[in-house]
Design a protein around this motif. Structure first.
Motif, PDB file in Angstrom:
ATOM      1  N   VAL A  33       0.987  -1.117  -0.080  1.00 42.30           N
ATOM      2  CA  VAL A  33       0.117  -0.011   0.026  1.00 42.30           C
ATOM      3  C   VAL A  33       0.944   1.114  -0.084  1.00 42.30           C
ATOM      4  N   GLU A  34       0.530   2.120  -0.850  1.00 46.53           N
ATOM      5  CA  GLU A  34       1.368   3.344  -1.059  1.00 46.53           C
ATOM      6  C   GLU A  34       0.687   4.394  -0.420  1.00 46.53           C
ATOM      7  N   GLY A  35       1.408   5.485  -0.012  1.00 50.28           N
ATOM      8  CA  GLY A  35       0.642   6.754   0.488  1.00 50.28           C
ATOM      9  C   GLY A  35       1.556   7.911   0.521  1.00 50.28           C
ATOM     10  N   SER A  36       0.949   8.994   0.743  1.00 51.01           N
ATOM     11  CA  SER A  36       1.587  10.278   0.737  1.00 51.01           C
ATOM     12  C   SER A  36       1.309  11.236   1.851  1.00 51.01           C
ATOM     13  N   PHE A  37       1.833  12.272   1.941  1.00 55.51           N
ATOM     14  CA  PHE A  37       1.474  13.279   2.858  1.00 55.51           C
ATOM     15  C   PHE A  37       1.235  14.635   2.207  1.00 55.51           C
ATOM     16  N   LYS A  38       0.267  15.136   1.848  1.00 55.14           N
ATOM     17  CA  LYS A  38      -0.164  16.353   0.937  1.00 55.14           C
ATOM     18  C   LYS A  38       0.366  17.573   1.727  1.00 55.14           C
ATOM     19  N   LYS A  39       0.413  17.783   2.956  1.00 55.43           N
ATOM     20  CA  LYS A  39       0.953  19.046   3.414  1.00 55.43           C
ATOM     21  C   LYS A  39       2.418  18.916   4.320  1.00 55.43           C
ATOM     22  N   VAL A  40       3.388  19.064   3.573  1.00 54.66           N
ATOM     23  CA  VAL A  40       4.772  19.004   4.078  1.00 54.66           C
ATOM     24  C   VAL A  40       5.444  20.310   3.883  1.00 54.66           C
ATOM     25  N   ASP A  41       6.331  20.600   4.752  1.00 57.11           N
ATOM     26  CA  ASP A  41       7.284  21.849   4.664  1.00 57.11           C
ATOM     27  C   ASP A  41       8.633  21.254   5.114  1.00 57.11           C
ATOM     28  N   ALA A  42       9.404  21.739   4.443  1.00 59.06           N
ATOM     29  CA  ALA A  42      11.038  21.468   4.610  1.00 59.06           C
ATOM     30  C   ALA A  42      11.817  22.625   4.487  1.00 59.06           C
ATOM     31  N   LYS A  43      12.960  22.694   5.014  1.00 57.04           N
ATOM     32  CA  LYS A  43      14.103  23.667   4.736  1.00 57.04           C
ATOM     33  C   LYS A  43      15.254  23.231   4.743  1.00 57.04           C
ATOM     34  N   ILE A  44      16.440  23.533   4.359  1.00 54.34           N
ATOM     35  CA  ILE A  44      17.917  23.301   4.294  1.00 54.34           C
ATOM     36  C   ILE A  44      18.668  24.660   4.514  1.00 54.34           C
ATOM     37  N   THR A  45      19.602  24.612   5.626  1.00 54.64           N
ATOM     38  CA  THR A  45      20.321  25.599   5.743  1.00 54.64           C
ATOM     39  C   THR A  45      21.817  25.059   5.604  1.00 54.64           C
ATOM     40  N   CYS A  46      22.797  25.665   5.023  1.00 52.36           N
ATOM     41  CA  CYS A  46      24.123  25.201   4.812  1.00 52.36           C
ATOM     42  C   CYS A  46      25.010  26.316   4.767  1.00 52.36           C
ATOM     43  N   THR A  47      26.319  26.114   4.881  1.00 53.03           N
ATOM     44  CA  THR A  47      27.113  27.199   4.351  1.00 53.03           C
ATOM     45  C   THR A  47      27.853  26.983   2.938  1.00 53.03           C
ATOM     46  N   GLY A  48      27.950  25.601   2.620  1.00 54.74           N
ATOM     47  CA  GLY A  48      28.726  25.346   1.314  1.00 54.74           C
ATOM     48  C   GLY A  48      27.832  25.002   0.155  1.00 54.74           C
ATOM     49  N   ASP A  49      28.386  24.920  -0.976  1.00 50.94           N
ATOM     50  CA  ASP A  49      27.626  24.292  -2.101  1.00 50.94           C
ATOM     51  C   ASP A  49      27.373  22.934  -2.158  1.00 50.94           C
ATOM     52  N   ASP A  50      28.252  22.229  -1.307  1.00 53.00           N
ATOM     53  CA  ASP A  50      28.197  20.750  -1.605  1.00 53.00           C
ATOM     54  C   ASP A  50      27.123  20.083  -0.459  1.00 53.00           C
ATOM     55  N   PHE A  51      26.602  20.912   0.030  1.00 54.28           N
ATOM     56  CA  PHE A  51      25.497  20.246   1.264  1.00 54.28           C
ATOM     57  C   PHE A  51      26.259  19.711   2.441  1.00 54.28           C
ATOM     58  N   THR A  52      27.399  19.337   2.463  1.00 52.81           N
ATOM     59  CA  THR A  52      28.167  18.433   3.441  1.00 52.81           C
ATOM     60  C   THR A  52      27.765  19.260   5.080  1.00 52.81           C
ATOM     61  N   ASP A  53      27.617  20.393   4.989  1.00 45.56           N
ATOM     62  CA  ASP A  53      27.239  20.701   6.300  1.00 45.56           C
ATOM     63  C   ASP A  53      25.764  21.252   6.607  1.00 45.56           C
ATOM     64  N   ALA A  54      24.785  20.484   5.743  1.00 44.45           N
ATOM     65  CA  ALA A  54      23.275  20.776   5.521  1.00 44.45           C
ATOM     66  C   ALA A  54      22.640  20.518   6.861  1.00 44.45           C
ATOM     67  N   VAL A  55      21.666  21.375   7.305  1.00 46.74           N
ATOM     68  CA  VAL A  55      20.788  20.891   8.391  1.00 46.74           C
ATOM     69  C   VAL A  55      19.449  20.924   7.457  1.00 46.74           C
ATOM     70  N   VAL A  56      18.591  19.750   7.315  1.00 43.49           N
ATOM     71  CA  VAL A  56      17.361  19.674   6.914  1.00 43.49           C
ATOM     72  C   VAL A  56      16.337  19.497   8.224  1.00 43.49           C
ATOM     73  N   GLU A  57      15.395  20.258   8.045  1.00 46.59           N
ATOM     74  CA  GLU A  57      14.081  20.067   8.710  1.00 46.59           C
ATOM     75  C   GLU A  57      12.735  20.155   7.991  1.00 46.59           C
ATOM     76  N   LEU A  58      12.212  18.877   8.556  1.00 43.77           N
ATOM     77  CA  LEU A  58      10.990  18.702   7.771  1.00 43.77           C
ATOM     78  C   LEU A  58       9.894  18.259   8.698  1.00 43.77           C
ATOM     79  N   THR A  59       8.738  19.052   8.494  1.00 45.22           N
ATOM     80  CA  THR A  59       7.502  18.577   9.231  1.00 45.22           C
ATOM     81  C   THR A  59       6.300  18.224   8.032  1.00 45.22           C
ATOM     82  N   ALA A  60       5.460  17.210   8.580  1.00 44.28           N
ATOM     83  CA  ALA A  60       4.406  16.575   7.686  1.00 44.28           C
ATOM     84  C   ALA A  60       3.271  16.574   8.677  1.00 44.28           C
TER      85      ALA A  60
END
Length: 178
Positions: A33-60
């Motif tokens: 059975v497959e499903g999804s969440f229609k209301k999702v938000d996320a953001k990424i913060t980082c200092t470099g272009d390669d995302f190696t120090d990225a912080v991802v925050e997601l809410t569904a």
């Protein structure tokens, strides 16, 4: 004494129209059975272009669960499963975003669902470019991972033969640089 100025932080916002947080789970050991969440938000913060120090925050929003079956969606929101009234959101916050090779990353972080927070590891494959209309930098991530529903207190008394314990997560996301 040397003083180091921190690198400026970049923020990336989720393009909700071009992103989806999905899942699949075994039903009666013969289908998924497959499903999804229609209301999702996320953001990424980082200092470099390669995302190696990225912080991802997601809410569904749990009440936005969609399995293409209204009755099942309502059932999943009640106390037998997600208990959306008591636990209205699912959240994820990354701890590490480690580059494995080329555009593939191991992302570790804390997933909170049904009032339980557990560490999880996900795989992310990135593709980046420039939006030809807005001229903004964009990046997309296909994120995959597997969690155990029982670890999060989701329907712990439901037998595995009826509803699989493993839940496969798949997110296809697009972000634009603010």
């Amino acid at each position: 004494m040397a003083f180091r100025t921190p690198a400026p932080s970049s923020a990336w916002s989720l393009d909700k129209a071009h992103s989806k947080l999905g899942f699949s789970i075994s039903h009666l050991t013969v289908s998924d059975v497959e499903g999804s969440f229609k209301k999702v938000d996320a953001k990424i913060t980082c200092t470099g272009d390669d995302f190696t120090d990225a912080v991802v925050e997601l809410t569904a929003d749990v009440s936005s669960i969609n399995t293409d079956n209204d009755g099942r969606d309502k059932h999943l929101q009640n106390a037998d499963y997600f208990d959306a009234e008591k636990y209205p959101t699912i959240t994820f916050k990354s701890k590490t975003f480690k580059k494995l090779k080329d555009n593939t990353y191991a992302v570790t972080g804390n997933l909170t669902m049904h009032g339980v927070t557990k560490p999880v590891e996900l795989r992310a494959v990135a593709r980046s470019g420039t939006n030809p209309m807005s001229k903004k930098a964009i990046t997309g991530f296909k994120i995959t991972g597997v969690i155990n529903r029982i670890d999060f207190g989701i329907a712990p008394s439901t037998p595995n033969a009826m509803l699989g314990e493993e839940v496969t997560l798949t997110a296809n996301t697009e972000f634009s640089k603010d």
